[in-house]
Design a protein around this motif. Structure first.
Motif, PDB file in Angstrom:
ATOM      1  N   SER A 169       0.861  -1.183   0.000  1.00 48.41           N
ATOM      2  CA  SER A 169       0.000   0.000   0.000  1.00 48.41           C
ATOM      3  C   SER A 169       0.894   1.228   0.000  1.00 48.41           C
ATOM      4  CB  SER A 169      -0.933   0.009   1.207  1.00 48.41           C
ATOM      5  OG  SER A 169      -0.201   0.018   2.410  1.00 48.41           O
ATOM      6  N   GLY A 170       0.365   2.320  -0.540  1.00 46.37           N
ATOM      7  CA  GLY A 170       1.129   3.569  -0.537  1.00 46.37           C
ATOM      8  C   GLY A 170       2.115   3.715  -1.674  1.00 46.37           C
ATOM      9  N   ILE A 171       2.120   2.763  -2.625  1.00 52.27           N
ATOM     10  CA  ILE A 171       2.998   2.872  -3.789  1.00 52.27           C
ATOM     11  C   ILE A 171       2.188   2.600  -5.061  1.00 52.27           C
ATOM     12  CG2 ILE A 171       5.073   2.186  -2.541  1.00 52.27           C
ATOM     13  CD1 ILE A 171       4.844  -0.584  -3.874  1.00 52.27           C
ATOM     14  N   THR A 172       2.655   3.160  -6.171  1.00 54.29           N
ATOM     15  CA  THR A 172       2.032   2.874  -7.466  1.00 54.29           C
ATOM     16  C   THR A 172       2.627   1.572  -7.964  1.00 54.29           C
ATOM     17  OG1 THR A 172       3.698   4.343  -8.432  1.00 54.29           O
ATOM     18  CG2 THR A 172       1.473   5.239  -8.112  1.00 54.29           C
ATOM     19  N   PHE A 173       2.096   0.500  -7.420  1.00 50.95           N
ATOM     20  CA  PHE A 173       2.683  -0.832  -7.524  1.00 50.95           C
ATOM     21  C   PHE A 173       3.051  -1.199  -8.954  1.00 50.95           C
ATOM     22  CE2 PHE A 173       3.463  -5.067  -5.987  1.00 50.95           C
ATOM     23  CZ  PHE A 173       3.066  -5.916  -6.998  1.00 50.95           C
TER      24      PHE A 173
END
Length: 115
Positions: free
Chosen positions: A25-29
């Motif tokens: 979560s919290g990243i543009t995977f």
């Protein structure tokens, strides 16, 4: 807040299988280079397998043919399928994410291969 959370570790007998997951979560995977590292007691942390944003994969020689790394961009999750496990695979396994200069690590999950 960036989070990488590994699950799926445990104890397994030689020859057995485990599947590790790394939820993020919290990243543009979908843009990230993702990888699995492992660290055995008294040893350095080593790269096990990686998968790029274009789905290209790479493996350490010691796990080729036994481990398979994959990613689900919709679920923002990285996987590591581990088959034919050996005692030397015993280690803490870490999820790693990198995009340009940004790097993130998970907290690790223990994998123990023992009879």
């Amino acid at each position: 807040q960036v989070q990488l959370v590994e699950t799926g570790g445990g104890k397994v007998s030689p020859g057995g299988s485990l599947r590790l997951s790394c939820g993020t979560s919290g990243i543009t995977f979908r843009f990230y280079f993702m990888a699995w590292y492992r660290q055995a007691p008294g040893k350095e942390r080593d790269l096990v397998a990686s998968i790029r944003a274009n789905y290209a994969t790479d493996y350490a020689e010691s796990v080729k043919g036994r481990f398979a790394v994959s990613r689900d961009n919709n679920k923002k999750t990285l996987y590591l399928q581990m088959d034919d496990l050996k005692s030397e695979d015993t280690a803490v396994y870490y999820c790693y994410a990198r995009l340009e200069t940004k790097e993130h690590w998970g907290q690790g999950t223990q994998v123990t291969v023992s009879s």
